[in-house]
Motif scaffolding. Structure first.
Motif, PDB file in Angstrom:
ATOM      1  N   LYS A 210       0.807  -1.222   0.000  1.00 45.04           N
ATOM      2  CA  LYS A 210       0.000   0.000   0.000  1.00 45.04           C
ATOM      3  C   LYS A 210       0.841   1.273   0.000  1.00 45.04           C
ATOM      4  O   LYS A 210       0.296   2.367  -0.146  1.00 45.04           O
ATOM      5  N   PHE A 211       2.157   1.127   0.157  1.00 49.19           N
ATOM      6  CA  PHE A 211       3.030   2.301   0.146  1.00 49.19           C
ATOM      7  C   PHE A 211       3.263   2.779  -1.288  1.00 49.19           C
ATOM      8  O   PHE A 211       3.256   1.985  -2.230  1.00 49.19           O
ATOM      9  N   GLY A 212       3.455   4.094  -1.426  1.00 52.38           N
ATOM     10  CA  GLY A 212       3.664   4.667  -2.747  1.00 52.38           C
ATOM     11  C   GLY A 212       2.378   4.859  -3.529  1.00 52.38           C
ATOM     12  O   GLY A 212       2.414   5.080  -4.741  1.00 52.38           O
ATOM     13  N   LYS A 213       1.239   4.802  -2.828  1.00 48.93           N
ATOM     14  CA  LYS A 213      -0.058   4.964  -3.470  1.00 48.93           C
ATOM     15  C   LYS A 213      -0.858   6.054  -2.745  1.00 48.93           C
ATOM     16  O   LYS A 213      -0.628   6.326  -1.576  1.00 48.93           O
ATOM     17  N   THR A 214      -1.795   6.649  -3.459  1.00 52.80           N
ATOM     18  CA  THR A 214      -2.663   7.656  -2.855  1.00 52.80           C
ATOM     19  C   THR A 214      -4.128   7.269  -3.056  1.00 52.80           C
ATOM     20  O   THR A 214      -4.444   6.393  -3.853  1.00 52.80           O
ATOM     21  N   ALA A 215      -4.991   7.938  -2.326  1.00 55.40           N
ATOM     22  CA  ALA A 215      -6.440   7.818  -2.504  1.00 55.40           C
ATOM     23  C   ALA A 215      -7.033   9.224  -2.371  1.00 55.40           C
ATOM     24  O   ALA A 215      -6.318  10.185  -2.069  1.00 55.40           O
ATOM     25  N   LEU A 216      -8.312   9.351  -2.576  1.00 53.92           N
ATOM     26  CA  LEU A 216      -8.933  10.664  -2.692  1.00 53.92           C
ATOM     27  C   LEU A 216      -8.829  11.499  -1.425  1.00 53.92           C
ATOM     28  O   LEU A 216      -8.582  12.706  -1.466  1.00 53.92           O
ATOM     29  N   ASN A 217      -9.006  10.855  -0.263  1.00 53.71           N
ATOM     30  CA  ASN A 217      -9.103  11.597   0.994  1.00 53.71           C
ATOM     31  C   ASN A 217      -7.863  11.428   1.859  1.00 53.71           C
ATOM     32  O   ASN A 217      -7.433  10.308   2.126  1.00 53.71           O
ATOM     33  N   VAL A 218      -7.303  12.550   2.297  1.00 45.63           N
ATOM     34  CA  VAL A 218      -6.217  12.508   3.264  1.00 45.63           C
ATOM     35  C   VAL A 218      -6.779  12.049   4.599  1.00 45.63           C
ATOM     36  O   VAL A 218      -7.755  12.611   5.095  1.00 45.63           O
ATOM     37  N   LEU A 219      -6.157  11.027   5.189  1.00 46.00           N
ATOM     38  CA  LEU A 219      -6.586  10.536   6.496  1.00 46.00           C
ATOM     39  C   LEU A 219      -5.831  11.244   7.613  1.00 46.00           C
ATOM     40  O   LEU A 219      -6.429  11.937   8.437  1.00 46.00           O
ATOM     41  N   THR A 220      -4.526  11.089   7.627  1.00 46.26           N
ATOM     42  CA  THR A 220      -3.717  11.728   8.667  1.00 46.26           C
ATOM     43  C   THR A 220      -2.250  11.596   8.310  1.00 46.26           C
ATOM     44  O   THR A 220      -1.869  10.845   7.406  1.00 46.26           O
ATOM     45  N   ASP A 221      -1.418  12.309   9.049  1.00 46.16           N
ATOM     46  CA  ASP A 221       0.033  12.204   8.934  1.00 46.16           C
ATOM     47  C   ASP A 221       0.498  10.954   9.684  1.00 46.16           C
ATOM     48  O   ASP A 221      -0.042  10.618  10.738  1.00 46.16           O
ATOM     49  N   LEU A 222       1.495  10.274   9.158  1.00 46.85           N
ATOM     50  CA  LEU A 222       1.980   9.048   9.802  1.00 46.85           C
ATOM     51  C   LEU A 222       2.569   9.307  11.182  1.00 46.85           C
ATOM     52  O   LEU A 222       2.618   8.391  12.018  1.00 46.85           O
ATOM     53  N   THR A 223       3.019  10.531  11.446  1.00 47.55           N
ATOM     54  CA  THR A 223       3.554  10.833  12.774  1.00 47.55           C
ATOM     55  C   THR A 223       2.460  10.883  13.835  1.00 47.55           C
ATOM     56  O   THR A 223       2.758  10.979  15.027  1.00 47.55           O
ATOM     57  N   THR A 224       1.193  10.788  13.416  1.00 44.42           N
ATOM     58  CA  THR A 224       0.085  10.640  14.361  1.00 44.42           C
ATOM     59  C   THR A 224       0.235   9.353  15.164  1.00 44.42           C
ATOM     60  O   THR A 224      -0.220   9.261  16.306  1.00 44.42           O
ATOM     61  N   PHE A 225       0.882   8.362  14.543  1.00 41.08           N
ATOM     62  CA  PHE A 225       0.989   7.035  15.149  1.00 41.08           C
ATOM     63  C   PHE A 225       2.326   6.873  15.861  1.00 41.08           C
ATOM     64  O   PHE A 225       3.365   7.338  15.384  1.00 41.08           O
ATOM     65  N   GLU A 226       2.283   6.202  16.989  1.00 41.10           N
ATOM     66  CA  GLU A 226       3.509   5.907  17.725  1.00 41.10           C
ATOM     67  C   GLU A 226       4.449   5.054  16.889  1.00 41.10           C
ATOM     68  O   GLU A 226       5.680   5.197  16.956  1.00 41.10           O
ATOM     69  N   ALA A 227       3.873   4.180  16.083  1.00 41.68           N
ATOM     70  CA  ALA A 227       4.675   3.354  15.176  1.00 41.68           C
ATOM     71  C   ALA A 227       3.794   2.865  14.039  1.00 41.68           C
ATOM     72  O   ALA A 227       2.572   2.731  14.187  1.00 41.68           O
ATOM     73  N   VAL A 228       4.443   2.603  12.910  1.00 37.59           N
ATOM     74  CA  VAL A 228       3.775   2.026  11.746  1.00 37.59           C
ATOM     75  C   VAL A 228       4.353   0.638  11.528  1.00 37.59           C
ATOM     76  O   VAL A 228       5.560   0.484  11.293  1.00 37.59           O
ATOM     77  N   PHE A 229       3.510  -0.396  11.629  1.00 37.29           N
ATOM     78  CA  PHE A 229       3.932  -1.775  11.395  1.00 37.29           C
ATOM     79  C   PHE A 229       3.751  -2.107   9.914  1.00 37.29           C
ATOM     80  O   PHE A 229       2.674  -1.881   9.339  1.00 37.29           O
ATOM     81  N   THR A 230       4.776  -2.663   9.304  1.00 39.37           N
ATOM     82  CA  THR A 230       4.657  -3.122   7.930  1.00 39.37           C
ATOM     83  C   THR A 230       5.639  -4.252   7.686  1.00 39.37           C
ATOM     84  O   THR A 230       6.458  -4.581   8.548  1.00 39.37           O
ATOM     85  N   GLY A 231       5.561  -4.849   6.499  1.00 39.63           N
ATOM     86  CA  GLY A 231       6.393  -6.004   6.191  1.00 39.63           C
ATOM     87  C   GLY A 231       7.787  -5.628   5.734  1.00 39.63           C
ATOM     88  O   GLY A 231       8.016  -4.546   5.177  1.00 39.63           O
ATOM     89  N   SER A 232       8.723  -6.543   5.917  1.00 44.71           N
ATOM     90  CA  SER A 232      10.124  -6.303   5.580  1.00 44.71           C
ATOM     91  C   SER A 232      10.367  -6.173   4.081  1.00 44.71           C
ATOM     92  O   SER A 232      11.468  -5.802   3.671  1.00 44.71           O
ATOM     93  N   ALA A 233       9.369  -6.443   3.254  1.00 43.80           N
ATOM     94  CA  ALA A 233       9.515  -6.258   1.810  1.00 43.80           C
ATOM     95  C   ALA A 233       9.413  -4.788   1.401  1.00 43.80           C
ATOM     96  O   ALA A 233       9.617  -4.460   0.229  1.00 43.80           O
ATOM     97  N   LEU A 234       9.116  -3.911   2.339  1.00 47.17           N
ATOM     98  CA  LEU A 234       9.074  -2.479   2.021  1.00 47.17           C
ATOM     99  C   LEU A 234      10.457  -2.035   1.542  1.00 47.17           C
ATOM    100  O   LEU A 234      11.458  -2.273   2.218  1.00 47.17           O
ATOM    101  N   PRO A 235      10.530  -1.374   0.384  1.00 50.23           N
ATOM    102  CA  PRO A 235      11.837  -0.973  -0.159  1.00 50.23           C
ATOM    103  C   PRO A 235      12.637  -0.095   0.805  1.00 50.23           C
ATOM    104  O   PRO A 235      12.079   0.724   1.528  1.00 50.23           O
ATOM    105  N   GLN A 236      13.954  -0.277   0.766  1.00 50.10           N
ATOM    106  CA  GLN A 236      14.831   0.486   1.644  1.00 50.10           C
ATOM    107  C   GLN A 236      14.707   1.984   1.407  1.00 50.10           C
ATOM    108  O   GLN A 236      14.831   2.778   2.351  1.00 50.10           O
ATOM    109  N   ALA A 237      14.486   2.400   0.176  1.00 50.13           N
ATOM    110  CA  ALA A 237      14.375   3.835  -0.121  1.00 50.13           C
ATOM    111  C   ALA A 237      13.203   4.463   0.625  1.00 50.13           C
ATOM    112  O   ALA A 237      13.313   5.574   1.159  1.00 50.13           O
ATOM    113  N   ILE A 238      12.070   3.750   0.687  1.00 52.05           N
ATOM    114  CA  ILE A 238      10.908   4.264   1.408  1.00 52.05           C
ATOM    115  C   ILE A 238      11.170   4.267   2.903  1.00 52.05           C
ATOM    116  O   ILE A 238      10.816   5.218   3.610  1.00 52.05           O
TER     117      ILE A 238
END
Length: 270
Positions: A210-238
Motif C-alpha cells: 500500500k506504500f507509494g499509493k494515494t487515494a482521494l481523501n487525506v486521512l492523517t500524517d503518519l507521525t500521528t501514530f507511535e509506530a507504523v507496522f509493515t512487512g520487511s519487503a518495504l523498499p529500503q528507499a521508502i
C-alpha cells in the motif's frame, strides 16, 4: 441464466482474477456484451466493482477500495505477521480500539491470550468473532452498516467515540504516500479520525504493497501514530525517507520464499 446468478458469476470471477474483460465474460456466460455492460453497471452502482476500459476490476484504486471480501483474501501471511507483532503491545485490563480493516481483523483471534480486555470496534466481523469470547468486554460502535466495508459508519459511530477513551488503537489504511495516509471513502476516513482522537496510543498496521499509493481523501500524517507496522519487503528507499521524516517503522520479518509454509516462519519486530 437469471441476472442475479450471472452477476454472482461475474463477482466470483473478479474475486479470483481481480480484473476481467467484457469480451471474456460475454463468451463464458454466453450473453451479449451489452448484457455484461448492464451487469457491470449494476455491480458498480452497488459499490462492488469499478468499471475500466474494456472490463471491470475489484482491485483498489484512487477512488475505489475493494470490497472487504476481496481484501480479506489479499496478503494473508503479511497481515497475520503484523497482527502477531502488534498483539505484543496489548496488556490485560486495557481498552483497545480496532478499526474495520481486514488487516486489523487478523488481531481478533489473538486477543484471548491478552484478556481481560475491552474491545471497541465498528467491524461486524470482529464483533462476531469476539461476541462469545470469555474475558472480552465488547463495545460495538453504531451507525449505518456498509456491506462493502462490513462495518458501521457515520455520525452515530463518531458520537460514540467522542464519549470513549481507549489505551490503544490499531488501525489500517488504504494507501500511504510519503508520510501521509489516505483513504478512498470520506465516511470511513472520518470514523478513523474519531478513533484516533479517542485513543492514548495509536498504531498503524499496513501491508507493504500500500506504500507509494494515494487515494482521494487525506486521512492523517503518519507521525500521528507511535509506530507504523509493515512487512520487511518495504523498499529500503521508502524506509529511509520515512525515518528521515520522523516516522517510526516496525518492520515485521516476512518469509524469504513465498511458498514457504506458514508454520516455518517466525515473526519478529526490529
Amino acid at each position: 441464466m437469471k441476472s442475479a446468478a450471472r452477476r454472482q458469476r461475474i463477482v466470483d470471477a473478479l474475486m479470483e482474477q481481480g480484473l476481467v474483460q467484457v469480451d471474456d465474460l460475454a463468451s463464458s456466460l454466453r450473453v451479449s456484451r451489452m448484457t455484461i455492460h448492464r451487469d457491470l453497471d449494476t455491480l458498480e452502482a452497488e459499490g462492488i466493482v469499478c468499471k475500466v476500459r474494456g472490463g471491470a476490476t475489484i482491485q483498489s484504486n484512487t477512488l475505489f477500495e475493494s470490497d472487504f471480501r476481496y481484501r480479506e483474501r489479499v496478503a494473508l501471511e503479511e497481515k497475520r505477521l503484523l497482527a502477531e507483532a502488534a498483539a505484543e503491545l496489548i496488556e490485560p485490563g486495557q481498552a483497545i480500539i480496532l478499526d474495520g480493516g481486514t488487516t486489523i481483523q487478523a488481531l481478533a483471534p489473538l486477543l484471548a491470550q491478552r484478556r481481560p480486555l475491552t474491545v471497541i470496534t465498528n467491524s461486524l466481523g470482529i464483533s462476531a468473532a469476539l461476541a462469545e469470547a470469555p474475558g472480552i468486554s465488547l463495545i460495538g460502535l453504531g451507525g449505518v452498516y456498509s456491506r462493502h466495508y462490513h462495518g458501521f459508519m457515520g455520525a452515530l459511530a463518531e458520537r460514540m467515540l467522542a464519549d470513549l477513551r481507549a489505551n490503544l488503537l490499531f488501525m489500517s489504511t488504504a494507501a500511504v504516500c510519503g508520510r501521509t495516509a489516505f483513504h478512498q471513502n470520506p465516511q470511513v476516513a472520518q470514523v478513523k479520525r474519531a478513533m484516533i482522537a479517542a485513543a492514548e496510543r495509536r498504531f498503524l498496521l499496513v501491508d507493504h504493497s500500500k506504500f507509494g499509493k494515494t487515494a482521494l481523501n487525506v486521512l492523517t500524517d503518519l507521525t500521528t501514530f507511535e509506530a507504523v507496522f509493515t512487512g520487511s519487503a518495504l523498499p529500503q528507499a521508502i524506509r529511509g525517507e520515512l525515518a528521515g521524516q520522523g516516522v517510526t517503522l516496525r518492520m515485521v520479518q516476512m518469509p524469504e520464499h513465498a511458498g514457504r509454509p506458514a508454520d516455518m516462519v517466525r515473526s519478529g519486530v526490529r
